[in-house]
Design an enzyme around this catalytic site. Structure first.
Site, PDB file in Angstrom:
ATOM      1  CE1 TYR A  70      -4.254  -1.027  -0.574  1.00 11.55           C
ATOM      2  CE2 TYR A  70      -3.325  -2.968   0.496  1.00 11.55           C
ATOM      3  CZ  TYR A  70      -4.308  -2.378  -0.280  1.00 11.55           C
ATOM      4  OH  TYR A  70      -5.335  -3.123  -0.781  1.00 11.55           O
ATOM      5  CB  VAL A 115      -8.613   3.103  -3.426  1.00 10.56           C
ATOM      6  CG1 VAL A 115      -9.768   2.153  -3.127  1.00 10.56           C
ATOM      7  CG2 VAL A 115      -7.483   2.347  -4.116  1.00 10.56           C
ATOM      8  CG  ASP A 116      -7.286   6.790  -8.280  1.00 12.10           C
ATOM      9  OD1 ASP A 116      -8.137   7.663  -8.039  1.00 12.10           O
ATOM     10  OD2 ASP A 116      -7.330   6.040  -9.295  1.00 12.10           O
ATOM     11  CG  HIS A 149     -14.141  -0.433  -3.588  1.00 12.97           C
ATOM     12  ND1 HIS A 149     -13.923  -0.946  -4.850  1.00 12.97           N
ATOM     13  CD2 HIS A 149     -15.280  -1.032  -3.146  1.00 12.97           C
ATOM     14  CE1 HIS A 149     -14.900  -1.803  -5.145  1.00 12.97           C
ATOM     15  NE2 HIS A 149     -15.731  -1.861  -4.136  1.00 12.97           N
TER      16      HIS A 149
END
Ligand SMILES: [Zn+2]
Length: 307
Positions: A70, A115-116, A149
């Site tokens: 991550y 999710v960026d 998300h």
């Protein structure tokens, strides 16, 4: 059932009438921004199948490895910039701008699986450009973006309900020290580079181990009630950068169709189940969205927005 159309005039005729627009976005929306999808052929990280790292079980088994993955994704997302598709969708959240594309439209929502944080960043940039000196109907509405998300930059506690957005890079020095390994490190099985748990990000409230605040496989997406009521109302569903056959987009597109709404897919490649959509526009969504919506001359990021 007739095959989907790619006729722009027919699509724009429907745009003149729709009242509630929902966009369901997937990885293809961010592809032009250089965000790796970690699915399909490019779906490996350190010779591991990346999707196998995005699970609560993987985190419990090796929090250091999952945190390094991550960290890598956070760095990539911080280096990326919103592209023309993110910018156009941000602009469509401005009620008066939306009316230039869809004159009868009352609501616009963007539900993204990404999710960026690039859709939110496009919104931040646009809000800053426009300022607060204009009337409400001429301002972007950040609330119209739902990141179902979660976000790469959310950090949350594994024990209590603490959760915060943290854009700092690195999140902690031990993760920063793994930068040299990010691109060409292939020995996933090695424990040599494991970071001890107490040197990984910790909860600022109770001190327990913190985890990335994204929704993993086997976890429940965020704000499902809000999304359900948006989809229930929608009479136009734009599926952008994902197939209309893959969940959750598949379920939402189906529901919009079921109450006589229109579904239009904007994706790079054809997918078998997209034949149930009313329209399919193949190509890069940063090209196709502006072209089909009739705003290809406009570059929101480089030209000043006129109200
Ligand atoms: Zn805590």
């Amino acid at each position: 059932m007739p095959p989907p159309s790619n006729n722009v005039d027919d699509f724009r005729a429907i745009l003149q009438q729709v009242k509630h627009i929902v966009v369901i976005a997937g990885a293809g929306l961010s592809a032009a921004s250089g965000i790796p999808t970690f699915r399909g052929a490019g779906g490996m990280w350190r010779s591991l199948d990346a999707t196998s790292l995005a699970t609560p079980t993987a985190f419990a088994a090796n929090p250091s490895l999952v945190w390094q993955f991550y960290h890598h994704r956070r760095v990539k997302a911080l280096e990326a910039s919103p592209n023309a598709a993110h910018e156009l969708l941000a602009k469509m959240s401005i009620p008066n701008y939306l009316k230039t594309i869809a004159p009868a439209a009352k609501t616009f929502h963007l539900v993204t699986q990404n999710v960026d944080r690039l859709s939110t960043r496009a919104m931040d940039v646009l809000s800053a450009q426009i300022g607060k000196d204009v009337k409400l109907a001429d301002r972007p509405r950040p609330v119209s973006v739902i990141e179902m998300h979660g976000r790469l930059f959310d950090v949350k506690c594994t024990k209590c309900d603490w959760c915060t957005e943290d854009l700092s890079n690195p999140l902690c020095s031990t993760l920063g020290a793994t930068d040299a390994l990010l691109d060409d490190y292939h020995d996933a099985g090695s424990k040599e580079n494991d970071i001890p748990e107490d040197a990984l990000p910790r909860c600022q409230q109770c001190g327990a181990l913190a985890r990335p605040g994204v929704v993993w496989f086997d976890e429940k997406p965020l704000r499902l009630d809000d999304i359900n009521s948006i989809v229930y109302k929608a009479d136009l569903c734009l599926v952008v950068g994902t197939s209309s056959t893959v969940y959750p987009a598949a379920g939402y597109a189906y529901r919009v169709k079921r109450h006589n709404g229109t579904v239009a897919v904007f994706n790079l490649e054809p997918n078998k189940g997209d034949e149930h959509a009313d329209f399919v526009f193949l190509g890069r969504c940063e090209d196709e969205l502006p072209r089909v919506l009739g705003v290809s001359e406009s570059k929101p990021s480089s030209t000043k927005f006129e109200v």
